[in-house]
Design an enzyme around this catalytic site. Structure first.
Site, PDB file in Angstrom:
ATOM      1  N   SER A   1      29.224  38.383  37.807  1.00 20.62           N
ATOM      2  CA  SER A   1      27.932  38.571  37.268  1.00 20.62           C
ATOM      3  C   SER A   1      27.643  37.498  36.135  1.00 20.62           C
ATOM      4  CB  SER A   1      27.855  39.937  36.788  1.00 20.62           C
ATOM      5  OG  SER A   1      28.974  40.283  35.981  1.00 20.62           O
TER       6      SER A   1
ATOM      7  N   ASP B   1      35.932  48.762  38.234  1.00 21.89           N
ATOM      8  CA  ASP B   1      36.783  48.439  37.095  1.00 21.89           C
ATOM      9  C   ASP B   1      38.037  47.892  37.565  1.00 21.89           C
ATOM     10  OD1 ASP B   1      38.106  48.177  34.803  1.00 21.89           O
ATOM     11  OD2 ASP B   1      37.955  50.329  33.915  1.00 21.89           O
TER      12      ASP B   1
ATOM     13  N   ASN C   1      39.218  36.324  37.989  1.00 19.95           N
ATOM     14  CA  ASN C   1      38.523  36.062  36.815  1.00 19.95           C
ATOM     15  C   ASN C   1      38.040  37.043  35.740  1.00 19.95           C
ATOM     16  OD1 ASN C   1      36.436  33.994  35.534  1.00 19.95           O
ATOM     17  ND2 ASN C   1      35.271  35.663  36.012  1.00 19.95           N
TER      18      ASN C   1
ATOM     19  N   SER D   1      44.335  30.797  30.616  1.00 22.26           N
ATOM     20  CA  SER D   1      43.652  30.311  29.291  1.00 22.26           C
ATOM     21  C   SER D   1      44.598  29.501  28.645  1.00 22.26           C
ATOM     22  CB  SER D   1      43.088  31.311  28.371  1.00 22.26           C
ATOM     23  OG  SER D   1      42.807  30.785  27.136  1.00 22.26           O
TER      24      SER D   1
ATOM     25  N   TYR E   1      45.523  38.952  24.054  1.00 17.86           N
ATOM     26  CA  TYR E   1      45.013  37.909  25.141  1.00 17.86           C
ATOM     27  C   TYR E   1      45.845  37.077  25.295  1.00 17.86           C
ATOM     28  CZ  TYR E   1      41.058  35.165  26.890  1.00 17.86           C
ATOM     29  OH  TYR E   1      40.231  34.147  27.938  1.00 17.86           O
TER      30      TYR E   1
ATOM     31  N   ALA F   1      48.299  38.327  27.649  1.00 13.43           N
ATOM     32  CA  ALA F   1      47.832  38.723  28.935  1.00 13.43           C
ATOM     33  C   ALA F   1      47.845  37.281  29.844  1.00 13.43           C
ATOM     34  CB  ALA F   1      46.649  39.368  28.927  1.00 13.43           C
ATOM     35  N   LYS F   2      47.458  36.189  29.090  1.00 14.19           N
ATOM     36  CA  LYS F   2      47.003  35.029  29.938  1.00 14.19           C
ATOM     37  C   LYS F   2      48.346  34.253  30.277  1.00 14.19           C
ATOM     38  CE  LYS F   2      42.714  35.401  30.182  1.00 14.19           C
ATOM     39  NZ  LYS F   2      41.806  35.767  31.414  1.00 14.19           N
TER      40      LYS F   2
HETATM   41  P1  NAP Z   1      32.211  36.580  30.063  1.00 20.34           P
HETATM   42  O1  NAP Z   1      30.771  35.759  30.338  1.00 20.34           O
HETATM   43  O2  NAP Z   1      32.330  37.651  29.247  1.00 20.34           O
HETATM   44  O3  NAP Z   1      32.003  37.387  31.686  1.00 20.34           O
HETATM   45  C1  NAP Z   1      32.746  38.616  31.937  1.00 20.34           C
HETATM   46  C2  NAP Z   1      32.965  38.921  33.536  1.00 20.34           C
HETATM   47  O4  NAP Z   1      33.957  39.786  33.693  1.00 20.34           O
HETATM   48  C3  NAP Z   1      31.477  39.736  33.650  1.00 20.34           C
HETATM   49  O5  NAP Z   1      31.172  39.450  34.886  1.00 20.34           O
HETATM   50  C4  NAP Z   1      31.934  40.992  33.403  1.00 20.34           C
HETATM   51  O6  NAP Z   1      31.254  42.245  34.234  1.00 20.34           O
HETATM   52  C5  NAP Z   1      33.165  41.030  34.116  1.00 20.34           C
HETATM   53  N1  NAP Z   1      34.257  42.052  33.461  1.00 20.34           N
HETATM   54  C6  NAP Z   1      34.758  42.305  32.434  1.00 20.34           C
HETATM   55  N2  NAP Z   1      35.342  43.364  32.220  1.00 20.34           N
HETATM   56  C7  NAP Z   1      35.551  43.899  33.542  1.00 20.34           C
HETATM   57  C8  NAP Z   1      36.238  45.063  34.158  1.00 20.34           C
HETATM   58  N3  NAP Z   1      36.912  45.872  33.405  1.00 20.34           N
HETATM   59  N4  NAP Z   1      36.121  45.301  35.710  1.00 20.34           N
HETATM   60  C9  NAP Z   1      35.437  44.241  36.343  1.00 20.34           C
HETATM   61  N5  NAP Z   1      34.689  43.322  35.615  1.00 20.34           N
HETATM   62  C10 NAP Z   1      34.805  43.030  34.551  1.00 20.34           C
HETATM   63  O7  NAP Z   1      33.433  35.965  30.269  1.00 20.34           O
HETATM   64  P2  NAP Z   1      33.820  34.412  30.597  1.00 20.34           P
HETATM   65  O8  NAP Z   1      33.694  33.664  29.398  1.00 20.34           O
HETATM   66  O9  NAP Z   1      32.733  33.941  31.880  1.00 20.34           O
HETATM   67  O10 NAP Z   1      35.456  34.376  31.016  1.00 20.34           O
HETATM   68  C11 NAP Z   1      35.792  34.591  32.455  1.00 20.34           C
HETATM   69  C12 NAP Z   1      37.264  34.343  32.396  1.00 20.34           C
HETATM   70  O11 NAP Z   1      37.613  33.274  31.920  1.00 20.34           O
HETATM   71  C13 NAP Z   1      37.965  35.525  31.681  1.00 20.34           C
HETATM   72  O12 NAP Z   1      39.023  35.851  32.274  1.00 20.34           O
HETATM   73  C14 NAP Z   1      38.320  34.985  30.366  1.00 20.34           C
HETATM   74  O13 NAP Z   1      39.452  35.416  29.619  1.00 20.34           O
HETATM   75  C15 NAP Z   1      38.640  33.382  30.940  1.00 20.34           C
HETATM   76  N6  NAP Z   1      38.600  32.299  30.137  1.00 20.34           N
HETATM   77  C16 NAP Z   1      37.034  32.218  29.221  1.00 20.34           C
HETATM   78  C17 NAP Z   1      37.071  31.191  28.256  1.00 20.34           C
HETATM   79  C18 NAP Z   1      36.074  30.897  27.450  1.00 20.34           C
HETATM   80  O14 NAP Z   1      36.156  29.962  26.591  1.00 20.34           O
HETATM   81  N7  NAP Z   1      34.781  31.538  27.860  1.00 20.34           N
HETATM   82  C19 NAP Z   1      38.270  30.377  27.749  1.00 20.34           C
HETATM   83  C20 NAP Z   1      39.594  30.769  28.621  1.00 20.34           C
HETATM   84  C21 NAP Z   1      39.562  31.687  29.660  1.00 20.34           C
HETATM   85  P3  NAP Z   1      29.979  42.787  33.648  1.00 20.34           P
HETATM   86  O15 NAP Z   1      28.902  41.425  33.526  1.00 20.34           O
HETATM   87  O16 NAP Z   1      29.342  43.605  34.372  1.00 20.34           O
HETATM   88  O17 NAP Z   1      30.175  43.101  32.263  1.00 20.34           O
END
Ligand code: NAP
Length: 241
Positions: free
Chosen positions: A12, A61, A88, A140, A153, A156-157
């Site tokens: 989303s 979820d 993701n 990550s 975190y 988990a990663k």
């Molecule tokens: P984000 O913008 O916070 O988006 C999180 C997404 O996950 C949203 O679509 C959310 O849905 C969904 N979500 C969260 N909890 C959920 C659950 N229990 N069941 C189903 N869907 C769930 O995060 P992002 O930064 O894009 O991160 C995406 C992935 O990349 C994650 O695994 C994160 O750990 C990893 N990552 C991110 C970074 C970074 O710097 N951003 C770095 C390394 C790794 P809703 O919109 O409905 O809430």
């Protein structure tokens, strides 16, 4: 029945949305999954359809085994096959280890790691019958290097990396590839409250990543890299060299 279907959990917003768009550009129909943000999920679906592919949103979820199984069942009922899965969806609940509550530990482990088990198991069943498929786990750099304030975190990663390598070994003979992407700091809602200006000093490429930087790597490893499995691709501007 779809010709090619990709499931992207947490599509989303942020990185998941960018991955969905990149895979749609490559001709994949897309199952967008999300936790609760209906408007954002519907907007993603509309944007994906503009690329001429089919797309639909599924709310469940990922940290709940039964909900995840039901969600994947609904996706199979609509699209009939699964070619790519991007695990993701993820959250952070940061805090120093000695002050970390069991609740924040469990929430992060369940949403970032157990989710990949819950979602991948029914997906792999389909891919095994097809004798083809690609899974990408969103790890990550902190799963590789560790990070103060992120014990839950990072664990988990790192766990996702172990799962990736194990599934690559178990499923390779069935034509299923399993890889991980390890992003550095990426501009999304997850990092919007961090003072990221100080991080750029430590990044050789001198900028934060954008969701599209990760999406291009996901498309490469899921679609183009036909002889690559069990790998962790760091996409971090050189942060943890
Ligand atoms: P984000 O913008 O916070 O988006 C999180 C997404 O996950 C949203 O679509 C959310 O849905 C969904 N979500 C969260 N909890 C959920 C659950 N229990 N069941 C189903 N869907 C769930 O995060 P992002 O930064 O894009 O991160 C995406 C992935 O990349 C994650 O695994 C994160 O750990 C990893 N990552 C991110 C970074 C970074 O710097 N951003 C770095 C390394 C790794 P809703 O919109 O409905 O809430």
């Amino acid at each position: 029945m779809s010709e090619k279907l990709a499931i992207v959990t947490g599509a989303s917003r942020g990185i998941g949305k960018a991955c969905a768009i990149e895979l749609a550009k490559a001709g994949y129909d897309i199952a967008v999954t999300f936790a609760g943000n209906v408007d954002a999920a519907n907007k993603t679906v509309e944007e994906l359809k503009a690329f001429g592919v089919d797309a639909a949103a599924f709310k469940f979820d990922v940290s709940n085994k039964d909900e995840a199984a039901k969600g994947i069942e609904e996706i199979i009922a609509k699209f009939g096959r699964i070619d790519v899965l991007v695990n993701n969806a993820g959250i952070t609940r940061d805090g120093l280890f000695m002050r970390m509550s069991a609740e924040n530990w469990d929430a992060v482990i369940n949403t970032n790691l157990s989710s990949a088990f819950y979602v991948s198991q029914p997906v792999v069943k389909v891919m095994m019958k097809q004798r083809s498929g690609a899974i990408v786990n969103m790890s990550s750099v902190v799963g590789v290097s560790g990070n103060a304030g992120q014990a839950n975190y990072s664990a988990a990663k790192a766990g996702l990396i172990g799962l990736t390598k194990t599934l690559a070994k178990e499923l390779g003979s069935r034509g299923i590839r399993v890889n991980a992407i390890a992003p550095g700091f990426i501009n999304t809602d997850m990092t919007k409250d961090l003072d990221t200006s100080k991080f750029t000093d430590f990044i050789p490429l001198k900028r934060l990543g954008e969701p599209e930087d990760i999406a291009k790597a996901v498309k490469f490893i899921a679609v183009d890299a036909e002889y690559v499995t069990g790998q962790v691709l760091e996409v971090d501007g050189g942060l943890i060299i």
